[in-house]
Design a protein around this motif. Sequence first.
Motif, short mmCIF file in Angstrom:
data_model
loop_
_atom_site.label_atom_id
_atom_site.label_comp_id
_atom_site.label_asym_id
_atom_site.label_seq_id
_atom_site.Cartn_x
_atom_site.Cartn_y
_atom_site.Cartn_z
N GLU A 156 0.81 -1.21 0.00
CA GLU A 156 0.00 0.00 0.00
C GLU A 156 0.85 1.27 0.00
N TYR A 157 2.03 1.18 0.56
CA TYR A 157 2.87 2.37 0.71
C TYR A 157 4.30 2.01 0.30
N ILE A 158 4.88 2.83 -0.56
CA ILE A 158 6.22 2.58 -1.07
C ILE A 158 7.10 3.80 -0.80
N ILE B 291 3.33 6.99 -2.77
CA ILE B 291 4.76 6.73 -3.00
C ILE B 291 5.52 7.95 -2.52
N ALA B 292 6.37 7.73 -1.53
CA ALA B 292 7.11 8.84 -0.92
C ALA B 292 8.52 8.93 -1.50
N ASN C 259 -3.76 2.09 -6.68
CA ASN C 259 -4.76 3.05 -6.22
C ASN C 259 -4.18 4.46 -6.08
N LEU C 260 -3.22 4.80 -6.90
CA LEU C 260 -2.57 6.10 -6.81
C LEU C 260 -3.50 7.23 -7.24
N ILE D 146 6.99 12.92 -9.34
CA ILE D 146 8.09 12.31 -10.09
C ILE D 146 9.21 13.29 -10.42
N LYS D 147 9.06 14.54 -9.99
CA LYS D 147 10.05 15.54 -10.39
C LYS D 147 11.43 15.27 -9.82
N ASP D 148 11.50 14.50 -8.71
CA ASP D 148 12.79 14.20 -8.10
C ASP D 148 13.34 12.84 -8.52
#
Length: 455
Positions: free
Chosen positions: A175-177, A201-202, A221-222, A227-229
């Motif tokens: 669920e969390y990445i 996504i952190a 389920n995003l 994604i800029k980094d």
Amino acid sequence: MELSACDLHSFVKLQAKMLSAVILLFLISQVSSDLSVSQQLQCKNPKSTICSIQVLKYVDFRPPRLPPLEGKHTLQIRSGTVTRFSKELQPQLASILKLQLGRLNIESLWIMPTLLQLSAENNLIEQLIIEEQDDNVTEYSLQYLNLANNRLRSIRELNDLQALKELRLDNNLLEYIEMDTFAGMNKLKKLSLSNNRINAIATAESIELPSLELFSLAHNNLTKLAIKDWTLLQLTDLQLNDNRLISLDVDNFEQFVSLEKLAIAGNSWYCFWLSKAIKNIGRYVALNGKDEVCPAMPIDDICCSMTVVSDDQPAHADIAERIRLFEESQTRLKGELFQKLDRSKAWWNEEFAKIEGKTKELKKEADELAKLSSDDNKVKPEDVAKLSEVLMKAEDNVDNIKSLVDSNKQFEKDITNLLYTVIEQKNRLLQTVKRANNLKEEMHAYQISFDNNVK
């Protein structure tokens, strides 16, 4: 009847002997069981460097006795029950570099540092045991890891697998990445996290994966994705399809200089962002997949909505821009329709000219036949009647074509009226927004005045 001390002592000795006998029989049976297991567990082809075992059962805390594996680099266990694949097996697996585990109902998986490849898909894995790196632990050599179709909820332990080239974690319970999990995996080429439950996504710090070519986050389920980094200079295939994404934190993909394929269908895109993104991706990037059904507005076969609002995009912030984009899309649609109309009219004109020429020829022949028939009766009357029937059909075709051309003109007129209607509605809505803003300013001034009077 009471027992004497001597009789009691004899009874206790007898009980002790019986207990010893039972324990001895149990140990003998266990040894026999182990021996029988060791005899049953044999490689399918003992002479091959690949040892294939059809069934392995390992349900207690004692590791099974595997066949001799000296000189073999691959072990395949196709089926059975191995609830805990534990470190106790390491002495028997010393020479193995590739380990392929079939459906074994594994719940806990220990990863041996010297392995190069490990496949354990279609199991029940909830726990990964990866030893922390220190002076006493060999650095992990694992290059290929497939844990698809398991029950993993966390993958933080994978951070120590720095030699990975391919990682497949599809169909788990993630669920969390945290992108930091993959930091340092400079050889990683394929990373697939599809069909999980990922909703966040952190990326705490900028992350660089210099070798990554395929990254799949499809079917999750995003709703947001930053994604800029991400610096993924070799990325050619990015799969974001079938999530609930509204927009990304960038509207171009210039940071992915090698990108060739982008899958973004099956989301809830905001048209304002999608329009700019599609313009910016460039002609070298192919959009893979499309939305077959779109209740809102499609842009290049990707569905989007003008009314979608995210936390970063308040509903009142860009009403004029939304209207502008809607007008732009209607203008584009009108242009496409006019192009189709022009092609249709050109085709009809060409067909009309052909039929008109044939009609003139038929009429000329009919006149000649009628003349011959009246002069010397060389032509039969039924031939003239048949030719006249053909002529009437040709004239009907000409009339039909003229009617279709007129219909096309009316259709073009209706499209133009629709465009003017949209522009009129836009202007009315802008006026309403302006009045609403003025009213808001008046209410704000009234609130200030009221607060001052209260003080």
